[in-house]
Design a protein around this motif. Structure first.
Motif, PDB file in Angstrom:
ATOM      1  N   CYS A  50       0.825  -1.208   0.000  1.00 39.83           N
ATOM      2  CA  CYS A  50       0.000   0.000   0.000  1.00 39.83           C
ATOM      3  C   CYS A  50       0.857   1.255   0.000  1.00 39.83           C
ATOM      4  O   CYS A  50       0.574   2.222  -0.732  1.00 39.83           O
ATOM      5  CB  CYS A  50      -0.929  -0.006   1.205  1.00 39.83           C
ATOM      6  SG  CYS A  50      -2.181  -1.306   1.169  1.00 39.83           S
ATOM      7  N   TRP A 108      -6.972   2.891  -4.336  1.00 45.32           N
ATOM      8  CA  TRP A 108      -6.373   3.185  -3.034  1.00 45.32           C
ATOM      9  C   TRP A 108      -7.271   2.694  -1.905  1.00 45.32           C
ATOM     10  O   TRP A 108      -6.824   2.064  -0.953  1.00 45.32           O
ATOM     11  CB  TRP A 108      -6.132   4.689  -2.933  1.00 45.32           C
ATOM     12  CG  TRP A 108      -5.682   5.144  -1.583  1.00 45.32           C
ATOM     13  CD1 TRP A 108      -6.413   5.836  -0.672  1.00 45.32           C
ATOM     14  CD2 TRP A 108      -4.413   4.917  -0.981  1.00 45.32           C
ATOM     15  NE1 TRP A 108      -5.676   6.068   0.452  1.00 45.32           N
ATOM     16  CE2 TRP A 108      -4.439   5.510   0.294  1.00 45.32           C
ATOM     17  CE3 TRP A 108      -3.250   4.276  -1.393  1.00 45.32           C
ATOM     18  CZ2 TRP A 108      -3.363   5.489   1.148  1.00 45.32           C
ATOM     19  CZ3 TRP A 108      -2.170   4.251  -0.540  1.00 45.32           C
ATOM     20  CH2 TRP A 108      -2.223   4.849   0.698  1.00 45.32           C
ATOM     21  N   ILE A 158      -6.097  -0.052   0.782  1.00 46.04           N
ATOM     22  CA  ILE A 158      -5.827   0.356   2.144  1.00 46.04           C
ATOM     23  C   ILE A 158      -6.829  -0.249   3.115  1.00 46.04           C
ATOM     24  O   ILE A 158      -6.515  -0.477   4.282  1.00 46.04           O
ATOM     25  CB  ILE A 158      -5.829   1.902   2.244  1.00 46.04           C
ATOM     26  CG1 ILE A 158      -5.185   2.337   3.569  1.00 46.04           C
ATOM     27  CG2 ILE A 158      -7.244   2.437   2.144  1.00 46.04           C
ATOM     28  CD1 ILE A 158      -3.738   1.974   3.704  1.00 46.04           C
TER      29      ILE A 158
END
Length: 826
Positions: free
Chosen positions: A544, A565, A569
């Motif tokens: 990440c 993202w 995450i």
């Protein structure tokens, strides 16, 4: 007359880099062969100083292991224990008669009945006896309750109205109680939490009430005391814990507890027959084995004789002579450190591994001969596969009660380290320090196993050697695969990498769930899933963070960056939350501190990579504040600690161990052992004179093979040896940092997204793995040297932590070696 011209045949020219075997093939004399070999070795050592030094250190450490095996005194133990009784006779057996170290002096009452044969009763007030009959376990002093029965605890009588595998219902004094193995209900309502329940206990209670039975976490029902709360059923004038009702092997069983005060009676009434669980007597008819303490006995009754064959945990004696009762007879045998019995087949695997090491080494140093380099490549693959099979076989043999000998385990560990050093790539500092630390750990565990007065202590050394072989074999296969991928310039697609990491995280989460559901804080199925979770957490977070730095590098689908993202995450955050929740349930705050060290190191790595000076300064300030807090607690005293609740006891013992001699026993014994070691060890020769000899009272320290392994090392090899160990540990951490910085530089200067992501991923993964190792070093040394309160974390490489070695250290070493090799290729 002119002298005829004589032509002399010049000696054949040996290609540069070829070994002495080629000189022998060309017909040189033995003296010339020796000179040529010595010169070749000198040239090789001069060109490879680091490798030569590493091999010399490893050779010395394994030479000390061999010397310890040769100097170990003879140990004797009973091969069989024969008991002869006439009908109606009774005998009491305990630690002396059974050679079982974890039993009481008077543990069993054995009687021979004229009609029912051999009868057994457990007379120990605190330790159980388990009978293995037809593949099922029967715990002495327990009974599976059925509908229509009643049970009585002191004067309190309960009537069982229904009972099955799922729940049991019983009543008393107009109240109906229902217990399902996890929650106790009073008149249909779950009881409130007890006043002294911790946060984790309250959360567990909420979980058990909300989840279906198959997903609940087992919690025993305790009888006694004056409180009706949680899983406690209060009984006036009865000692808390006088009896327990718990799920055992899929059944709800009532068992007599272990009260500290007067012994309470636990009676079960059925069909007019009354049975006292504390005096329960069982027939040995059909029983094939029993477990007393931690010692397993195979049973073989034959008329008036009963033969017991002990295994696993058996006392050792200096001489085969012991005064025993007339009815007890021992058949002595000598402990064997060289013969493995059924495991002797592993010697063939050892020979194959050593041959592969020789061929791999020859291919690594040869500068000519394509066939030799191809043979070396195949030898690496064969050696890694053979080592993996040998390690798995050794582990299975040990679990089956037929462990390999100490000598075979020593060679298995040596093969693992030697094969590791022959793989492609330049020897990096972290690899050299890592293999030296592994050799030091094996030496310390062998010394502890040979020095303890029991057969069971060698199992830590044998298990570590088997785990090392498995980890080195798997890591070797991965390194060979990575090397071939790099040569073919083949790379995994980003989507495949993400799916692999997601699968890895799912497996780790499932393992943690298994520990919560079926295990305890020591693990599940003899494994520690937390170690696998550390590795998964590190790799997922590194991925990440690496993507975060490459946020704007891909322009094909810029609108997908936000969704990607969030998709990446979210698993990392969820994984951190679940891991933290599982660690909070442990009666120790060391996992939280370990996570804090890891989080701080990852934040610092991010700050360095992002060149965020303010964040870097803040993290350094927080670290210095933590050091200051430890110093303050050491100097401030204990007046303000009482209000801290559960954790106050650990700090009070840490600050004033002399005022808490019982709970501070581990700390006091450890301090005494370190004092005996001094600077040069207890033998004043850095432990050289004590190799293979008894370890003395240091084996009495709780968890000396695990949390307090450093204390044993200082006692045996002194503070001077500890300083050398600190130096190697510092070199290992320095090697990780240097490799990580090189990976960061490679990622920062990369020309495409894949290379940039690869460099940053290696950078963050190495920083995370090194942070966990640093946390283990800090916590372990701090615990052993009384810098911190006692916290249960093994010392990486030194402690006998099989799961930590297999699931964390070996993958970290393999990943580090692959990272260093890829940086060389770039």
């Amino acid at each position: 007359m002119a002298t005829p011209l004589r032509l002399h045949k010049a000696p054949p020219r040996v290609p540069h880099g070829a070994g002495p075997s080629l000189s022998w093939a060309l017909g040189l004399r033995p003296g010339e062969i020796a000179i040529d070999a010595a010169a070749w070795l000198a040239r090789f050592a001069a060109r490879n100083v680091g490798l030569a030094a590493t091999l010399a250190v490893i050779g010395a450490l394994f030479g000390l292991q061999a010397l310890a095996l040769l100097r170990a005194p003879a140990g004797w133990l009973p091969a069989t224990i024969t008991i002869a009784l006439a009908p109606g006779e009774t005998i009491t057996l305990g630690q002396r008669e059974l050679a079982a170290p974890q039993t009481d002096r008077a543990h069993l009452s054995l009687r021979r009945d004229a009609r029912d044969g051999w009868m057994l009763r457990n007379i120990s007030p605190s330790k159980q006896v388990v009978l293995l009959r037809d593949g099922a376990e029967q715990r002495m002093g327990s009974e599976a309750l059925r509908a229509g029965q009643s049970f009585q605890i002191d004067g309190a009588l309960f009537n069982v109205t229904s009972s099955d595998a799922g729940a049991i219902v019983f009543n008393r004094d107009g109240h109906t109680w229902r217990y399902d193995g996890a929650v106790l209900y009073r008149d249909g309502l779950a009881q409130s939490n007890c006043p002294d329940a911790r946060l984790s206990g309250r959360a567990l209670s909420l979980w058990n009430r909300a989840m279906p039975t198959m997903l609940t976490i087992a919690r025993p029902l305790s009888f006694g005391g004056n409180l009706y709360c949680g899983n406690r059923l209060g009984l006036a004038q009865t000692t808390p814990g006088a009896a327990q009702l718990a799920r055992v092997n899929g059944r709800l069983e009532l068992s007599a507890g272990n009260p500290d005060g007067d012994r309470a009676s636990v009676l079960v009434h059925a069909e007019g027959v009354q049975m006292d669980l504390r005096r329960q007597e069982a027939s040995l008819r059909g029983v094939g084995a029993m477990i007393v303490g931690h010692t397993r006995f195979q049973l073989a009754p034959a008329g008036d004789r009963l033969t017991l064959t002990p295994s696993r945990h058996v006392n050792l004696f200096n001489v085969p002579d012991l005064k025993l009762p007339a009815a007890v007879n021992w058949q002595w045998q000598q402990r064997s450190l060289w013969n493995s019995g059924h495991a002797n087949a592993l010697w063939g695997a050892i020979a194959v591994c050593l041959a592969c090491v020789a061929v791999s080494a020859a291919g690594a140093v040869a500068s000519h001969g394509i066939w030799l380099r191809r043979a070396a490549s195949g030898a690496k693959l064969l050696g890694a596969a053979t080592l993996l099979i040998a390690g798995v076989s050794a582990l299975i043999s040990q679990r089956a009660g037929m462990p390999p000998s100490a000598a075979l385990s020593m060679l298995l560990g040596a093969c693992a380290l030697l094969l590791w050093l022959t793989f492609p790539g330049r020897l990096a500092l972290l690899t050299a320090a890592g293999v030296v630390l592994l050799a030091v750990g094996l030496l310390a565990q062998l010394e502890l196993g040979l020095g303890a007065p029991q057969t069971s202590w060698l199992r830590y050394y044998q298990k570590s050697a088997a785990m090392l072989a498995i980890g080195a074999g798997l890591g070797g296969l991965l390194r060979v695969w990575a090397w071939h991928q790099a040569r073919r310039a083949a790379h995994l697609q980003q989507r495949a990498i993400e799916w692999t990491l997601a699968t890895f995280a799912a497996v780790a989460l499932a393992a943690l769930a298994a520990q919560v559901l079926w295990g305890d804080e020591t693990g599940v199925f003899d494994l520690q899933p937390v170690e696998l979770a550390k590795l998964a957490l590190t790799t997922l977070t590194a991925h990440c963070l690496a993507l975060r730095f490459g946020w704007h590098s891909e322009t094909r689908h810029p609108a997908d960056h936000g969704a990607r993202w969030l998709r990446l995450i979210a698993p990392a955050l969820l994984f951190i939350a679940l891991l933290g929740l599982s660690l909070v349930q442990v009666d120790d705050f060391s996992p939280l501190i370990l996570l804090l060290v890891w989080s701080t190191a990852m934040a610092l790595a991010y700050a360095v990579a992002a060149r965020h000076r303010l964040l870097t300064a803040a993290l350094v300030a927080v670290t210095l504040s933590a050091v200051g807090a430890v110093v303050y607690l050491r100097l401030a005293g204990t007046d303000d600690l009482i209000r801290w609740g559960f954790y106050a006891d650990r700090f009070l013992v840490w600050l004033n161990p002399a005022e808490h001699p019982h709970t501070g026993q581990q700390l006091l014994l450890g301090a005494r052992a370190i004092g005996e070691g001094g600077w040069l060890g207890a033998d004043h020769w850095l432990g050289l004179r004590a190799l293979g000899q008894p370890a003395g009272g240091v084996v009495q320290i709780p968890a000396v093979q695990d949390d307090f392994a450093a204390t044993f090392f200082i006692n045996r090899h002194g503070l001077a040896g500890a300083l050398l160990l600190w130096g190697v540990q510092a070199a290992f951490l320095t090697g990780i940092v240097l490799t990580a910085l090189r990976a960061h530089q490679a990622g920062a200067s990369a020309r495409n997204f894949r290379q940039a992501w690869s460099g940053r991923f290696h950078y963050f993964a190495l920083c995370g793995g090194g942070a966990f190792v640093l946390g283990h070093f800090l916590l372990s040394w701090g615990t052993n040297l009384a810098i911190f309160p006692i916290m249960g974390q093994p010392m990486s490489f030194l402690s006998a932590g099989g799961s930590h070695l297999l699931f964390f250290l070996c993958p970290l070493l393999a990943f580090s070696a692959i990272s260093a090799q890829s940086l060389e290729g770039d």
